[in-house]
Scaffold this active site. Structure first.
Site, mmCIF file in Angstrom:
data_model
loop_
_atom_site.group_PDB
_atom_site.id
_atom_site.type_symbol
_atom_site.label_atom_id
_atom_site.label_comp_id
_atom_site.label_asym_id
_atom_site.label_seq_id
_atom_site.Cartn_x
_atom_site.Cartn_y
_atom_site.Cartn_z
ATOM 1 N N ASN A 91 40.411 42.975 32.179
ATOM 2 C CA ASN A 91 39.924 41.857 31.364
ATOM 3 C C ASN A 91 39.808 42.253 29.896
ATOM 4 O OD1 ASN A 91 39.666 39.721 33.183
ATOM 5 N ND2 ASN A 91 37.683 40.450 33.932
ATOM 6 N N GLU B 274 35.402 40.421 41.617
ATOM 7 C CA GLU B 274 36.673 41.025 42.029
ATOM 8 C C GLU B 274 36.595 41.619 43.431
ATOM 9 O OE1 GLU B 274 34.478 44.287 39.687
ATOM 10 O OE2 GLU B 274 34.618 42.097 39.764
ATOM 11 N N HIS C 42 41.171 37.637 29.942
ATOM 12 C CA HIS C 42 40.677 37.076 31.200
ATOM 13 C C HIS C 42 41.777 36.376 31.994
ATOM 14 C CE1 HIS C 42 36.397 37.953 30.754
ATOM 15 N NE2 HIS C 42 36.536 37.711 29.457
ATOM 16 N N ASP D 227 37.731 45.913 46.812
ATOM 17 C CA ASP D 227 37.292 45.764 45.426
ATOM 18 C C ASP D 227 38.404 46.246 44.504
ATOM 19 O OD1 ASP D 227 34.625 45.355 43.697
ATOM 20 O OD2 ASP D 227 35.758 47.032 42.849
ATOM 21 N N ASP E 158 42.396 36.847 35.939
ATOM 22 C CA ASP E 158 42.579 35.762 36.917
ATOM 23 C C ASP E 158 43.882 35.937 37.692
ATOM 24 O OD1 ASP E 158 40.218 34.666 36.075
ATOM 25 O OD2 ASP E 158 41.129 33.072 34.873
#
Length: 389
Positions: free
Chosen positions: A272, A307, A277, A264, A281
């Site tokens: 973010n 994630e 964002h 994680d 990504d």
């Protein structure tokens, strides 16, 4: 019986035009597969090349004959590109190198034909042309043969057929050089009439196989997309779960150990919120690249959700899995230079398979991941044991 080359070329043109129209509208327009595109291109180029040869014996031969040679070479290059496209999904093969070589070969054939008195010589640049055709078709045969075993039931027959045609063109080249275009051996075995008839027969037979192969390629690509995550290229959750369950049954049957890792990205929401964002990504894609650079071909890795990522490591114990997790984090640090913002660290939860149910093993790894978060993140924690199903 004497074969009339002109008549056969006209018949070849009619057959090629019919096949092109049928294949383009019935197969390519329906499947849009890469292979059907290249086969349509090959038929069109062979048709155009054969049509150019019909001008032999006229004042247009000076340009039509070399043009016919080049179009035939480009057609053979299209066959090679189509065969190569079948391996794109599995191995990342592309047609870029194919067309660099094809364009270079076509250029050589153009120069050789132009310098060999094409106004009066029907076989201008013949040796170079025949050698190039043998090379292109031979490479097509190799690409088909290199497809994974069981890719399609017609791959081996097609590879052998292409190989036979390549050998035939190589024989034509050797006979042309030794015997000459007017020699008895060349005219009897490798003449233009015989070659046109052979090509016409193969074009009809192979085109039906191409339709089936194009449908198989589309089905394979759709199946691949269905189990892949669009952002990272890794397995998606359902794809991972299906393959992992199957792999666990295999490991359980052979008594082979294994480990599962849940990963994680730490403080992903902050990335973010602070950088946008797009940065989030990029973080996910970069971590996927770090995983791909670390795992073996026998390991499974997928995006579990958001994630969170999951890895299945057959044959590995929890200590080995911890080493893998640390290596992934080191690879992620090495990729920091490619990012315009600080990449997040990663926490890992690791659980042994121990013949347990997949969901139970994931639950155990999830508990270990929670402990890693609670202990300050950016670390790997081993599960005490899998939770009961």
């Amino acid at each position: 019986m004497v074969l009339d080359t002109l008549t056969l070329r006209v018949a070849f043109g009619a057959v090629a035009l019919t096949l092109f129209l049928l294949f383009y509208f019935d197969t390519y327009r329906r499947t849009r597969s890469a292979y059907s595109f290249w086969w349509s291109a090959a038929i069109a180029l062979f048709l155009a090349g054969s049509s150019a040869y019909l001008l032999n014996g006229t004042i247009h031969q000076i340009w039509a004959n070399p043009l016919g040679n080049v179009l035939a070479v480009l057609g053979a290059g299209s066959v090679w590109a189509g065969a190569r496209s079948l391996r794109t999904v599995a191995s990342g093969a592309t047609t870029a190198g194919t067309w660099h070589l094809t364009a270079g070969a076509a250029g050589v054939v153009t120069v050789a034909s132009a310098l060999d008195t094409p106004a009066t010589n029907n076989w201008a640049g013949g040796a170079w042309f025949l050698a190039t055709m043998a090379l292109m078709i031979g490479l097509s045969s190799l690409e088909l043969w290199r497809l994974p075993s069981g890719y399609t039931r017609i791959q081996r027959p097609m590879a052998l057929a292409a190989g036979a045609v390549a050998v035939y063109y190589l024989g034509r080249c050797v006979a042309f050089i030794i015997d000459g275009p007017r020699g008895q051996v060349f005219l009897t075995v490798f003449g233009s009439a015989q070659t046109t008839l052979l090509t016409m027969m193969l074009l009809v037979v192979v085109s039906f196989s191409m339709a089936a192969l194009s449908n198989e390629q589309v089905t394979r690509e759709l199946r691949t997309r269905a189990i892949r995550d669009g952002l990272t290229g890794l397995l998606n959750r359902s794809g991972f779960m299906d393959l992992a369950a199957e792999e666990m049954r295999r490991l359980d049957g052979t008594g082979t150990p294994g480990a599962l890792v849940l990963a994680d990205l730490d403080h992903f929401k902050a990335v973010n919120d602070r950088y946008g964002h797009a940065a989030g990504d990029q973080s996910l894609r970069t971590f996927a690249a770090a995983c791909a650079a670390t795992i073996r071909s026998t390991d499974l890795v997928g995006r579990y959700g958001g994630e969170e990522f999951v890895l299945l490591l057959p044959g590995a114990g929890t200590v080995q899995a911890e080493v893998v997790a640390r290596q992934i984090s080191r690879n992620l640090e090495d990729l920091q230079a490619s990012a315009d913002f600080p990449l997040p660290t990663v926490s890992y939860g690791i659980a042994p398979l121990d013949g347990g149910d997949l969901n139970a093993v994931i639950a155990a790894a999830d508990v270990a991941l929670y402990r890693a978060k609670a202990q300050g993140r950016n670390r790997a924690v081993l599960a005490d044991q899998p939770l009961a199903g």
